[in-house]
Design an enzyme around this catalytic site. Structure first.
Site, PDB file in Angstrom:
ATOM      1  CG  ASP A  54      -1.823   1.194   1.260  1.00  0.00           C
ATOM      2  OD1 ASP A  54      -1.424   2.277   0.795  1.00  0.00           O
ATOM      3  OD2 ASP A  54      -2.956   1.046   1.730  1.00  0.00           O
ATOM      4  CG  HIS A  55       1.589   4.273  -3.179  1.00  0.00           C
ATOM      5  ND1 HIS A  55       0.334   3.995  -3.626  1.00  0.00           N
ATOM      6  CD2 HIS A  55       1.737   5.622  -3.316  1.00  0.00           C
ATOM      7  CE1 HIS A  55      -0.253   5.111  -4.014  1.00  0.00           C
ATOM      8  NE2 HIS A  55       0.576   6.124  -3.832  1.00  0.00           N
ATOM      9  CG  HIS A  84      -4.204   4.478  -0.729  1.00  0.00           C
ATOM     10  ND1 HIS A  84      -3.264   3.486  -0.728  1.00  0.00           N
ATOM     11  CD2 HIS A  84      -4.397   4.797  -2.039  1.00  0.00           C
ATOM     12  CE1 HIS A  84      -2.897   3.218  -1.976  1.00  0.00           C
ATOM     13  NE2 HIS A  84      -3.568   3.999  -2.787  1.00  0.00           N
TER      14      HIS A  84
HETATM   15  C1  BG6 Z   1      -3.235   4.736  -6.352  1.00  0.00           C
HETATM   16  C2  BG6 Z   1      -4.568   4.790  -7.051  1.00  0.00           C
HETATM   17  O1  BG6 Z   1      -3.198   3.664  -5.438  1.00  0.00           O
HETATM   18  O2  BG6 Z   1      -3.013   5.953  -5.650  1.00  0.00           O
HETATM   19  C3  BG6 Z   1      -4.666   5.993  -7.965  1.00  0.00           C
HETATM   20  O3  BG6 Z   1      -4.747   3.592  -7.806  1.00  0.00           O
HETATM   21  C4  BG6 Z   1      -4.327   7.269  -7.211  1.00  0.00           C
HETATM   22  O4  BG6 Z   1      -5.961   6.092  -8.532  1.00  0.00           O
HETATM   23  C5  BG6 Z   1      -2.998   7.105  -6.482  1.00  0.00           C
HETATM   24  O5  BG6 Z   1      -4.259   8.340  -8.129  1.00  0.00           O
HETATM   25  C6  BG6 Z   1      -2.714   8.302  -5.597  1.00  0.00           C
HETATM   26  O6  BG6 Z   1      -1.424   8.180  -5.111  1.00  0.00           O
HETATM   27  P1  BG6 Z   1      -0.565   9.467  -4.743  1.00  0.00           P
HETATM   28  O7  BG6 Z   1       0.702   8.906  -4.192  1.00  0.00           O
HETATM   29  O8  BG6 Z   1      -0.401  10.235  -6.032  1.00  0.00           O
HETATM   30  O9  BG6 Z   1      -1.378  10.206  -3.746  1.00  0.00           O
END
Ligand code: BG6
Length: 504
Positions: free
Chosen positions: A193-194, A256
Site C-alpha cells: 500500500d504505497h 489507503h
Molecule cells: C493509487 C490509485 O493507489 O493511488 C490511484 O490507484 C491514485 O488512482 C494514487 O491516483 C494516488 O497516489 P498518490 O501517491 O499520487 O497520492
C-alpha cells in the site's frame, strides 16, 4: 489566519537505516508503466544513497522481446541520466507468465547471475502485473520450486511483493490469498500500500508515539472529530479500463484511507516491530462500526474546469463505459466502537478531479467548555486543529488562539506550521524506495498483512453489494469542484463543515 514560521535551532536526529542485503530482484511486468515510473527511479534513489548492496541485480520479465541492452535503455530513460554502473545491473528475460518453460529459463538465469553477483539465495519476486496474473505467477513459481531457497535455509530469504488491488471483494481476496499462501508463507509476502511508504504517513506514528503530550488528549474526551481527505485534481490518467471496474471505494478507500485511519486511531503498539504494529491496526479496523450503504455518498465527475483548463467528464474518458455507474468520489462518516473513540466521528472523503490536490488528516479538538471572553462578543471560540499534511507541502500545522498586540482584547487564530521542505534540506524520498528497501531488509512493518485486508473487505462487502444492485444514488459533481451539496450535507447535518481543499 496568521502563519507562524517554525524555527528549529537544534534537533537531535536519530537516523537508523539498514542497507539492503545482497539480493536478486525479479520484476514481473518490467516493461510496464509502474516499473518505469516508480520502481526504477526508486531503485536509483537507493543506489545513489548507497543503500543497495553491491551484490544486487534485477531480472526484468515480460512478454516483450527485449535484450538486456534494450532493457538498460529503458532504465536510462526512466532515471533520466546515463548511469552505466547502475544500469548494467539490469537483465531481461522474455516469456509468457503461464508457460512452465519460462520459469525453467528463469531458474537457470537466476543460478547463473547469483554466481556472478555472489548471491546465495536471496530473491524478491515483484508482481507489477494485472491482478489476474498474481495467482498464475505465484503457482508457476511454486511448481518451478522457486518459492523456497534451494538449500532449504530460511524461507524468508525468498520474498513476494504484490501490488494492490488485493482482490475486489472479500471472496476474491480470500481466493487469491489461499492460492498465494499455498506457495508462499505469510512471512514471505509483502502486500504493497504505497501510502504506508510515504514519509508523512510514517510520521503519524512518530508524532503520536514519540511525544508524550498527545497521548493523554488523543481520545473522545478532547477530540471532537477527525477529517481524512485525499483530494486529487488528476482524473483517471489513461487507466479507464482498470478504474471503471474499480471505483473510488476499492481504489482508495479500502486501502489507503482505512490504513491512514488505522494509524491515527490505533492503540500504542508496544514496539516498533512489524507484527506488533500490524496487530494494533487490525484490532482498530475490527472495532469500526459495520458500514451501511446509506452511510456513503458516492458521486461521479462531469466536465468542468481545473486550473483554467476544460476537462471532460468521467463518462467521456477512454476505457469508461458510456453509462458507467462507477464512483469517482466517496464520502462517509466512520464510528469506532471502543473506549477511546466512542461517538467521535471520522469523516473520510476522496475524489478525483477535485479543485486541488490535497491529502491531509485534520484532528479537531473540542472547544473550551466556557468562554470567559463572552463580554467581548466571543461567546464561542474556534477549536484547536492539528493538521497532518500528507501532500503536497508535507508538514504539520497547529491552529490555536492568541492575543494580537495592540488593543486590550484582540484575539486571532494563529497557525503554527512546519513544512518538511523548509526544515530539512533533502528531497522527500519516494514511497517506493522506502518500501523496496524494507522488503530487501525483510521488514514487513509497512506492508499489509492479510487479516487487515480481509477486515477491510468484510466491512465493504455490504456496501459493494448494494452498489452492484444499483440501489444507491450516484450523484454528479463538476470537475474542479471543492465539494457538492450532498457531500456537504453528510457533515453539516452533524453541525460541522468540511475543511477547504484548496489553499490549505
Ligand atoms: C493509487 C490509485 O493507489 O493511488 C490511484 O490507484 C491514485 O488512482 C494514487 O491516483 C494516488 O497516489 P498518490 O501517491 O499520487 O497520492
Amino acid at each position: 489566519m496568521q502563519k507562524i514560521e517554525p524555527k528549529v535551532t537544534q534537533m537531535d536526529i536519530v537516523c537508523a537505516e539498514i542497507p539492503a542485503s545482497p539480493v536478486a530482484l525479479v520484476v514481473f511486468g518490467a516493461s510496464g508503466d509502474l516499473t518505469k515510473r516508480k520502481l526504477i527511479p526508486a531503485l536509483f534513489e537507493l543506489y545513489q544513497r548507497e543503500l543497495l548492496s553491491e551484490n544486487f541485480y534485477v531480472i526484468g520479465c515480460g512478454r516483450r522481446q527485449l535484450s538486456d541492452k534494450q532493457f538498460r535503455k529503458v532504465v536510462t530513460e526512466a532515471i533520466g541520466t546515463e548511469a552505466d554502473e547502475f544500469s548494467k545491473k539490469f537483465h531481461f528475460e522474455t516469456g509468457g507468465y503461464d508457460e512452465p518453460d519460462f520459469y525453467k529459463r528463469l531458474t537457470n538465469r537466476l543460478e547463473q547471475l547469483n554466481k556472478q553477483y555472489s548471491i546465495d539465495n536471496n530473491v524478491i519476486f515483484y508482481l507489477s502485473v494485472p491482478p489476474a496474473l498474481y495467482p498464475v505467477i505465484a503457482e508457476q513459481l511454486g511448481s518451478a520450486g522457486l518459492t523456497c531457497p534451494k538449500d532449504n535455509t530460511q524461507k524468508e530469504n525468498v520474498r513476494l511483493i504484490i501490488e494492490k488491488p488485493f482482490g475486489r471483494d472479500l471472496q476474491s481476496a480470500a481466493e487469491l490469498n489461499s492460492i498465494i499462501t499455498k506457495c508462499f508463507d505469510e512471512s514471505q509476502i509483502y502486500r504493497i500500500d504505497h501510502y504506508l511508504g510515504k514519509e508523512t504517513v510514517q510520521n503519524i506514528m512518530i508524532l503520536r508515539f514519540a511525544n508524550a503530550i498527545y497521548e493523554p488528549i488523543w481520545n473522545r474526551d478532547y477530540i471532537d472529530h477527525v477529517q481524512i481527505t485525499i483530494a486529487e485534481s488528476v482524473g483517471i490518467e489513461h487507466r479507464g479500463g482498470y478504474y471503471d471496474k474499480s471505483g473510488a471505494l476499492r481504489d482508495m478507500f479500502q486501502n489507503h484511507m482505512l490504513q491512514m485511519l488505522a494509524l491515527v486511531a490505533m492503540e500504542p503498539p508496544s514496539s516498533f516491530e512489524a507484527n506488533c504494529i500490524r496487530d494494533e491496526k487490525v484490532k482498530l479496523l475490527k472495532s469500526l462500526r459495520p458500514f451501511e450503504p446509506s452511510d456513503f455518498i458516492r458521486a461521479q465527475y462531469t466536465n468542468g474546469v481545473i486550473d483554467g483548463e476544460n476537462v471532460s467528464s468521467y463518462l467521456e474518458e477512454e476505457g469508461v463505459a458510456p453509462d458507467s455507474q462507477t464512483e469517482t468520489y466517496i464520502a462517509t462518516k466512520i464510528l469506532v466502537d471502543n473506549w477511546r473513540w466512542q461517538d467521535v466521528p471520522f469523516y473520510v472523503r476522496t475524489g478525483k478531479r477535485l479543485g486541488a490536490k490535497n491529502t491531509n488528516i485534520a484532528i479537531t479538538f473540542k472547544k473550551v467548555p466556557h468562554s470567559m471572553f463572552a463580554s467581548f462578543g466571543l461567546d464561542e471560540l474556534p477549536s484547536n486543529i492539528l493538521v497532518l499534511q500528507i501532500q503536497p507541502q508535507e508538514g504539520i500545522s497547529f491552529q490555536f488562539q492568541a492575543k494580537r498586540p495592540g488593543s486590550k482584547m484582540c484575539m486571532g487564530t494563529l497557525d503554527m506550521h512546519f513544512h518538511y521542505s523548509e526544515l530539512f534540506d533533502v528531497k522527500m524520498p519516494e514511497a517506493y524506495s522506502r518500501l523496496l528497501l524494507d522488503a530487501m531488509t525483510g521488514d514487513q512493518t509497512l506492508f499489509n498483512r492479510y487479516d487487515s485486508l480481509e477486515t477491510a473487505w468484510k466491512l465493504l462487502d455490504p456496501v459493494l453489494a448494494d452498489w452492484q444492485n444499483n440501489n444507491s444514488t450516484l450523484y454528479k459533481y463538476p470537475a474542479g469542484a471543492e465539494s457538492f451539496a450532498e457531500a456537504d450535507k453528510l457533515i453539516e447535518s452533524d453541525g460541522r463543515n468540511w475543511r477547504a481543499i484548496a489553499n490549505h
